[in-house]
Write a protein that holds these residues in place. Sequence first.
Motif, PDB file in Angstrom:
ATOM      1  N   VAL A  32       2.320  10.941   0.633  1.00  0.00           N
ATOM      2  CA  VAL A  32       1.745  10.891  -0.901  1.00  0.00           C
ATOM      3  C   VAL A  32       2.778  12.154  -1.572  1.00  0.00           C
ATOM      4  O   VAL A  32       3.309  11.896  -2.492  1.00  0.00           O
ATOM      5  CB  VAL A  32       0.502  10.955  -1.050  1.00  0.00           C
ATOM      6  N   SER A  33       2.388  13.384  -0.889  1.00  0.00           N
ATOM      7  CA  SER A  33       2.998  14.650  -1.586  1.00  0.00           C
ATOM      8  C   SER A  33       4.336  14.512  -1.436  1.00  0.00           C
ATOM      9  O   SER A  33       5.092  14.787  -2.773  1.00  0.00           O
ATOM     10  CB  SER A  33       2.566  15.865  -0.685  1.00  0.00           C
ATOM     11  N   PHE A  34       5.074  14.070  -0.578  1.00  0.00           N
ATOM     12  CA  PHE A  34       6.520  13.951  -0.421  1.00  0.00           C
ATOM     13  C   PHE A  34       6.953  12.761  -1.390  1.00  0.00           C
ATOM     14  O   PHE A  34       7.997  12.841  -2.143  1.00  0.00           O
ATOM     15  CB  PHE A  34       7.104  13.638   1.064  1.00  0.00           C
ATOM     16  N   ALA A  35       6.038  11.702  -1.244  1.00  0.00           N
ATOM     17  CA  ALA A  35       6.628  10.383  -2.197  1.00  0.00           C
ATOM     18  C   ALA A  35       6.593  10.787  -3.817  1.00  0.00           C
ATOM     19  O   ALA A  35       7.290  10.181  -4.604  1.00  0.00           O
ATOM     20  CB  ALA A  35       5.927   9.252  -1.855  1.00  0.00           C
TER      21      ALA A  35
ATOM     22  N   LEU B 172       5.621   5.009  -8.547  1.00  0.00           N
ATOM     23  CA  LEU B 172       5.279   5.271  -7.236  1.00  0.00           C
ATOM     24  C   LEU B 172       3.625   4.281  -6.957  1.00  0.00           C
ATOM     25  O   LEU B 172       2.798   4.206  -7.837  1.00  0.00           O
ATOM     26  CB  LEU B 172       4.436   6.719  -7.035  1.00  0.00           C
ATOM     27  N   MET B 173       3.771   3.469  -6.153  1.00  0.00           N
ATOM     28  CA  MET B 173       2.573   2.534  -5.917  1.00  0.00           C
ATOM     29  C   MET B 173       2.304   2.776  -4.530  1.00  0.00           C
ATOM     30  O   MET B 173       2.735   3.120  -3.501  1.00  0.00           O
ATOM     31  CB  MET B 173       3.275   1.029  -5.517  1.00  0.00           C
ATOM     32  N   VAL B 174       0.918   3.374  -4.646  1.00  0.00           N
ATOM     33  CA  VAL B 174       0.075   3.814  -3.524  1.00  0.00           C
ATOM     34  C   VAL B 174      -0.689   2.909  -2.910  1.00  0.00           C
ATOM     35  O   VAL B 174      -1.581   2.353  -3.503  1.00  0.00           O
ATOM     36  CB  VAL B 174      -0.962   5.064  -3.745  1.00  0.00           C
TER      37      VAL B 174
ATOM     38  N   ALA C 284     -16.919  -4.926  -3.439  1.00  0.00           N
ATOM     39  CA  ALA C 284     -17.429  -3.580  -3.328  1.00  0.00           C
ATOM     40  C   ALA C 284     -16.587  -2.587  -2.491  1.00  0.00           C
ATOM     41  O   ALA C 284     -16.502  -1.479  -2.821  1.00  0.00           O
ATOM     42  CB  ALA C 284     -18.767  -3.439  -2.434  1.00  0.00           C
ATOM     43  N   ASP C 285     -15.802  -3.078  -1.503  1.00  0.00           N
ATOM     44  CA  ASP C 285     -14.968  -2.339  -0.543  1.00  0.00           C
ATOM     45  C   ASP C 285     -13.879  -1.940  -1.237  1.00  0.00           C
ATOM     46  O   ASP C 285     -13.139  -0.793  -1.257  1.00  0.00           O
ATOM     47  CB  ASP C 285     -14.586  -3.015   0.559  1.00  0.00           C
ATOM     48  N   VAL C 286     -13.239  -2.668  -2.297  1.00  0.00           N
ATOM     49  CA  VAL C 286     -12.130  -2.480  -3.375  1.00  0.00           C
ATOM     50  C   VAL C 286     -12.361  -1.430  -4.182  1.00  0.00           C
ATOM     51  O   VAL C 286     -11.792  -0.409  -4.418  1.00  0.00           O
ATOM     52  CB  VAL C 286     -11.749  -3.712  -3.969  1.00  0.00           C
ATOM     53  N   ALA C 287     -13.790  -1.591  -4.796  1.00  0.00           N
ATOM     54  CA  ALA C 287     -14.026  -0.417  -5.713  1.00  0.00           C
ATOM     55  C   ALA C 287     -14.290   0.862  -5.120  1.00  0.00           C
ATOM     56  O   ALA C 287     -13.884   2.134  -5.404  1.00  0.00           O
ATOM     57  CB  ALA C 287     -15.316  -0.866  -6.676  1.00  0.00           C
ATOM     58  N   HIS C 288     -14.802   0.888  -3.852  1.00  0.00           N
ATOM     59  CA  HIS C 288     -15.161   1.976  -2.925  1.00  0.00           C
ATOM     60  C   HIS C 288     -13.764   2.607  -2.683  1.00  0.00           C
ATOM     61  O   HIS C 288     -13.555   4.107  -2.834  1.00  0.00           O
ATOM     62  CB  HIS C 288     -15.744   1.642  -1.647  1.00  0.00           C
ATOM     63  N   SER C 289     -12.855   1.895  -2.083  1.00  0.00           N
ATOM     64  CA  SER C 289     -11.490   2.449  -1.594  1.00  0.00           C
ATOM     65  C   SER C 289     -10.730   2.869  -2.957  1.00  0.00           C
ATOM     66  O   SER C 289      -9.916   4.032  -2.891  1.00  0.00           O
ATOM     67  CB  SER C 289     -10.582   1.269  -1.208  1.00  0.00           C
ATOM     68  N   ARG C 290     -10.726   2.475  -4.114  1.00  0.00           N
ATOM     69  CA  ARG C 290     -10.038   2.815  -5.416  1.00  0.00           C
ATOM     70  C   ARG C 290     -10.359   4.206  -5.646  1.00  0.00           C
ATOM     71  O   ARG C 290      -9.629   5.185  -5.822  1.00  0.00           O
ATOM     72  CB  ARG C 290     -10.124   1.867  -6.386  1.00  0.00           C
ATOM     73  N   LYS C 291     -11.796   4.496  -5.434  1.00  0.00           N
ATOM     74  CA  LYS C 291     -12.470   5.874  -5.737  1.00  0.00           C
ATOM     75  C   LYS C 291     -11.775   6.998  -4.713  1.00  0.00           C
ATOM     76  O   LYS C 291     -11.741   7.926  -4.920  1.00  0.00           O
ATOM     77  CB  LYS C 291     -14.096   5.816  -5.961  1.00  0.00           C
ATOM     78  N   ARG C 292     -11.879   6.321  -3.791  1.00  0.00           N
ATOM     79  CA  ARG C 292     -11.515   7.168  -2.623  1.00  0.00           C
ATOM     80  C   ARG C 292      -9.886   7.530  -2.630  1.00  0.00           C
ATOM     81  O   ARG C 292      -9.578   8.987  -2.369  1.00  0.00           O
ATOM     82  CB  ARG C 292     -11.729   6.740  -1.127  1.00  0.00           C
ATOM     83  N   LEU C 293      -9.121   6.622  -2.964  1.00  0.00           N
ATOM     84  CA  LEU C 293      -7.891   6.780  -3.393  1.00  0.00           C
ATOM     85  C   LEU C 293      -7.524   7.774  -4.598  1.00  0.00           C
ATOM     86  O   LEU C 293      -6.531   8.835  -4.317  1.00  0.00           O
ATOM     87  CB  LEU C 293      -7.119   5.395  -3.740  1.00  0.00           C
ATOM     88  N   GLU C 294      -8.100   7.714  -5.105  1.00  0.00           N
ATOM     89  CA  GLU C 294      -8.169   8.612  -6.793  1.00  0.00           C
ATOM     90  C   GLU C 294      -8.479   9.931  -6.018  1.00  0.00           C
ATOM     91  O   GLU C 294      -8.186  10.939  -6.413  1.00  0.00           O
ATOM     92  CB  GLU C 294      -8.898   8.278  -7.750  1.00  0.00           C
ATOM     93  N   SER C 295      -9.783   9.924  -5.427  1.00  0.00           N
ATOM     94  CA  SER C 295     -10.494  11.561  -5.077  1.00  0.00           C
ATOM     95  C   SER C 295      -9.330  12.312  -3.741  1.00  0.00           C
ATOM     96  O   SER C 295      -9.017  13.356  -4.044  1.00  0.00           O
ATOM     97  CB  SER C 295     -11.547  11.255  -4.200  1.00  0.00           C
ATOM     98  N   PHE C 296      -8.571  11.423  -3.056  1.00  0.00           N
ATOM     99  CA  PHE C 296      -7.474  12.114  -2.306  1.00  0.00           C
ATOM    100  C   PHE C 296      -6.388  12.429  -2.671  1.00  0.00           C
ATOM    101  O   PHE C 296      -5.763  13.498  -2.559  1.00  0.00           O
ATOM    102  CB  PHE C 296      -7.314  10.863  -0.913  1.00  0.00           C
ATOM    103  N   TYR C 297      -5.650  11.554  -3.530  1.00  0.00           N
ATOM    104  CA  TYR C 297      -4.404  11.428  -3.989  1.00  0.00           C
ATOM    105  C   TYR C 297      -3.909  11.998  -5.394  1.00  0.00           C
ATOM    106  O   TYR C 297      -2.956  12.219  -5.626  1.00  0.00           O
ATOM    107  CB  TYR C 297      -3.681  10.372  -3.711  1.00  0.00           C
TER     108      TYR C 297
ATOM    109  N   THR D 254      -4.813  14.304  -7.355  1.00  0.00           N
ATOM    110  CA  THR D 254      -4.029  15.626  -7.566  1.00  0.00           C
ATOM    111  C   THR D 254      -2.482  15.914  -7.255  1.00  0.00           C
ATOM    112  O   THR D 254      -1.881  16.725  -7.907  1.00  0.00           O
ATOM    113  CB  THR D 254      -4.704  16.761  -6.295  1.00  0.00           C
ATOM    114  N   TYR D 255      -1.807  14.999  -6.357  1.00  0.00           N
ATOM    115  CA  TYR D 255      -0.487  15.062  -6.236  1.00  0.00           C
ATOM    116  C   TYR D 255       0.246  14.166  -7.363  1.00  0.00           C
ATOM    117  O   TYR D 255       1.414  14.172  -7.530  1.00  0.00           O
ATOM    118  CB  TYR D 255      -0.081  14.381  -4.843  1.00  0.00           C
ATOM    119  N   LEU D 256      -0.526  13.301  -7.971  1.00  0.00           N
ATOM    120  CA  LEU D 256       0.294  12.274  -8.740  1.00  0.00           C
ATOM    121  C   LEU D 256       0.084  12.696 -10.245  1.00  0.00           C
ATOM    122  O   LEU D 256       0.668  11.667 -11.315  1.00  0.00           O
ATOM    123  CB  LEU D 256      -0.444  11.022  -8.501  1.00  0.00           C
ATOM    124  N   ASP D 257      -0.105  13.808 -10.633  1.00  0.00           N
ATOM    125  CA  ASP D 257      -0.291  14.266 -12.051  1.00  0.00           C
ATOM    126  C   ASP D 257       1.057  14.116 -12.574  1.00  0.00           C
ATOM    127  O   ASP D 257       2.097  14.910 -12.097  1.00  0.00           O
ATOM    128  CB  ASP D 257      -0.895  15.832 -12.239  1.00  0.00           C
ATOM    129  N   GLY D 258       1.326  13.546 -13.475  1.00  0.00           N
ATOM    130  CA  GLY D 258       2.535  13.235 -14.363  1.00  0.00           C
ATOM    131  C   GLY D 258       3.626  12.421 -13.964  1.00  0.00           C
ATOM    132  O   GLY D 258       4.518  12.119 -14.242  1.00  0.00           O
TER     133      GLY D 258
END
Length: 325
Positions: free
Chosen positions: A178-181, A192-194, A213-226, A228-232
């Motif tokens: 993700v950092s590289f992409a 960029l599509m994660v 419920a899993d989609v909502a949970h996964s979206r929150k985790r994706l935002e939490s993990f990534y 910071t790399y996707l600003d801008g």
Amino acid sequence: MFNRIVAATDIVTSGDAPVISAARLARQQDARLYLLHVMESASTENRRLIRHFDTGAEMITDAGYEQAIRQRLEKTYEKELTDIPHETRVAIGYPWEEILRWAREIDTDLVVLGPHSTRAEEKGVVRVAGRVGSTVENVVTRETCPVMVINRTLRTDQLRFQRVLVAVDFSRSCECAVSFAAALAKHFSSRLMVFHMIPVPPFPKYTRDDYTADVAHSRKRLESFYETYLDGIDHQYLIRAGAMPHLEILACAGDSAADLIVMGSHTKEKPGKWYPGSAVERVAYRADCPAMVVTDPGALTHWDLTVTADDGEGKDRLIHVFSGT
């Protein structure tokens, strides 16, 4: 973005998709291209015993023959190499070893390969569906820099990478990807599509409510993990349910008209792992667009990038399903 690109080919007399595509990318990026051909021998007693690239006759190679191959390569790719700073090398040995040797010698920032030998039948190699071949396997598992696997020749406009799909599973290698992409998307002004796949248990144990419920949970985790790399960066999160990651990645890439798929390989996360990973291999083998594989945090240093400090047990990298219960 890229300054030194290594492209390897086992074809001498006709154009090879990875080389042509790498040359077009080098021209676009004002990069230097390093074209490599490795003369591989089936003889364990004399590695210099090879088959002539034109006649197929067995022979002992020498400096004159190697120069002839170099000249033939220059002629074969004359149109693509015109006005591109480049160097052509002919070597003897195992292709993956020579690719790694030259890549490290010049400190390349991208290696471009085909998914399997185009001369497999001639060499007596059996192609296995879904396997990228031993050369790609060995390079991916050992090389630090990104490795781009190309199945078919790409037009110049396709190499602008306007729509980039990065597939993630919360692992450390995917965080590097993700950092590289993100850096790549910033350079090319891409979208960029994660992408993340939720592994779905069989119905009726797994209901529609569980999936929601899993989609909502996964979206929150994706935002939490990534996030910071996707600003801008122009980006979006794509989540699908499925049983086989490579099929969902390929389907999502097709549906979203991706120009490039970026994936992290787990090869260096656990000692002794000797293969790139089934999803990486199967995507690279089948994808219409290039698949770029990132295996190591060291790949990020060329672009002054890093990944955030891993807080150990506090950062849960497991994939969770059935979170609705």
